[in-house]
Design a protein around this motif. Structure first.
Motif, PDB file in Angstrom:
ATOM      1  N   ARG A 193       0.700  -1.013   0.062  1.00  0.00           N
ATOM      2  CA  ARG A 193       0.227   0.009  -0.131  1.00  0.00           C
ATOM      3  C   ARG A 193       0.731   1.149   0.060  1.00  0.00           C
ATOM      4  NH1 ARG A 193      -4.185   1.639  -2.094  1.00  0.00           N
ATOM      5  NH2 ARG A 193      -2.677   2.977  -2.855  1.00  0.00           N
ATOM      6  N   THR A 197       1.281   4.453  -2.732  1.00  0.00           N
ATOM      7  CA  THR A 197       0.864   5.601  -2.387  1.00  0.00           C
ATOM      8  C   THR A 197       2.122   6.482  -2.418  1.00  0.00           C
ATOM      9  OG1 THR A 197      -0.726   4.934  -1.019  1.00  0.00           O
ATOM     10  CG2 THR A 197      -0.278   7.217  -0.502  1.00  0.00           C
ATOM     11  N   ALA A 215      -6.882  -3.841   0.718  1.00  0.00           N
ATOM     12  CA  ALA A 215      -5.580  -3.036   0.935  1.00  0.00           C
ATOM     13  C   ALA A 215      -5.535  -1.989  -0.571  1.00  0.00           C
ATOM     14  CB  ALA A 215      -4.343  -3.505   1.272  1.00  0.00           C
ATOM     15  N   ASP A 217      -6.439  -0.343  -4.263  1.00  0.00           N
ATOM     16  CA  ASP A 217      -7.472   0.796  -4.693  1.00  0.00           C
ATOM     17  C   ASP A 217      -8.724   0.232  -5.449  1.00  0.00           C
ATOM     18  OD1 ASP A 217      -5.554   3.146  -4.072  1.00  0.00           O
ATOM     19  OD2 ASP A 217      -4.518   2.172  -5.749  1.00  0.00           O
TER      20      ASP A 217
END
Ligand SMILES: Nc1ncnc2c1ncn2[C@@H]1O[C@H](COP(=O)(O)OP(=O)(O)OP(=O)(O)O)[C@@H](O)[C@H]1O
Ligand SMILES: [Mg+2]
Length: 247
Positions: A193, A197, A215, A217
């Motif tokens: 994750r 990000t 977890a 998108d």
């Protein structure tokens, strides 16, 4: 002044991908008309029953096998029609792969596991970059540990660092938490994750676990080789419900 905006291609795009194993005209399709785009920096989970074609889809997308029909593009470049030699280069330089069982070399330290495979493949893989990546995955204190001296979650994080060494366009993970207990699995998911990000890593992960898929998108659901649904921002409960209600 007029300006033409040219949209960057997605990190990965599959168009109408079909895959049949074997040449028989009646060989059943394992994938049928699979189309999906994976924008750069997104984390996608791929779910579906055993035998639905998840691993096959990943292998087509990563250049590990060729689709029977349809096209695959990595950063806007067709890869489905490459020669064996070009595919070897693609796999070495442009995509990263993480497996359920880590596939680390027992006799090598963590840092050697990260940079030696690339160096053996003739790439200018630097130890310093491997150290940076092990720091990034939270293993800066364990550079000289061998796999047997690491926990399962730590081993998988070494495998992720290894996969990131060549700065791949897409990181593929086939059930990366499948061999881990819940806590170690959570460590690995948190890392994936964070990579998406904070580092903009494009991730495509196969999982059987709705909590792991949450977890990501978005979640793609594959049934009998057909992509049948796409969920965005769904909770683990919603994902589990959708998977079960399709059976
Ligand atoms: N090399 C191969 N040759 C022939 N058939 C294959 C080959 N690889 C996979 N298959 C078949 O293709 C179908 C899809 O397999 P695949 O491994 O993609 O499923 P999967 O969704 O990853 O399953 P699992 O969740 O069990 O890992 C299965 O019926 C499988 O038997
Ligand atoms: Mg599989």
């Amino acid at each position: 002044m007029s300006q033409t905006l040219v949209e960057a291609p997605p990190a990965l795009r599959l168009r109408d991908v079909t895959k049949r194993y074997g040449r028989a005209a009646d060989a059943t399709a394992v994938l049928s008309g699979v189309s999906a785009a994976f924008p750069a920096g997104t984390f996608t989970a791929l779910m579906g029953p055993s035998g639905s074609g998840k691993t096959t889809m990943l292998m087509c997308a990563a250049g590990l096998t060729r689709p029977t029909t349809g096209t695959v593009e990595v950063a806007g470049q067709r890869i489905d029609n490459l020669s064996d030699k070009q595919l070897t280069r693609l796999r070495r330089d442009r995509v990263g792969f993480v497996f359920q069982h880590f596939n680390l070399i027992d006799s090598l330290t963590a840092v050697e596991n990260v940079y030696l495979p690339a160096r053996l493949a003739g790439r200018p893989a630097l130890r310093g970059r491997a150290v940076e990546l092990l720091n990034l995955v939270g293993l800066g204190e364990r550079l000289k540990h061998r796999p047997a001296q690491l926990s399962g979650g730590q081993r998988q994080r070494v495998a992720i660092a290894r996969a990131l060494l060549t700065e791949p366009v897409v990181l593929f993970a086939d059930e990366p938490t499948g061999a881990l207990d819940q806590e170690a699995g959570r460590e690995v998911l948190d890392l994936l994750r964070r990579l998406a990000t904070e580092q903009g890593t494009t991730i495509v992960m196969v999982t059987h676990d709705a909590a792991a898929a949450a977890a990501a998108d978005r979640v793609l659901l594959l049934f009998d080789g057909v992509l049948s649904a796409e969920l965005h921002g769904a909770s683990a409960e919603e994902i589990a419900h959708r998977v079960v209600s399709h059976r």
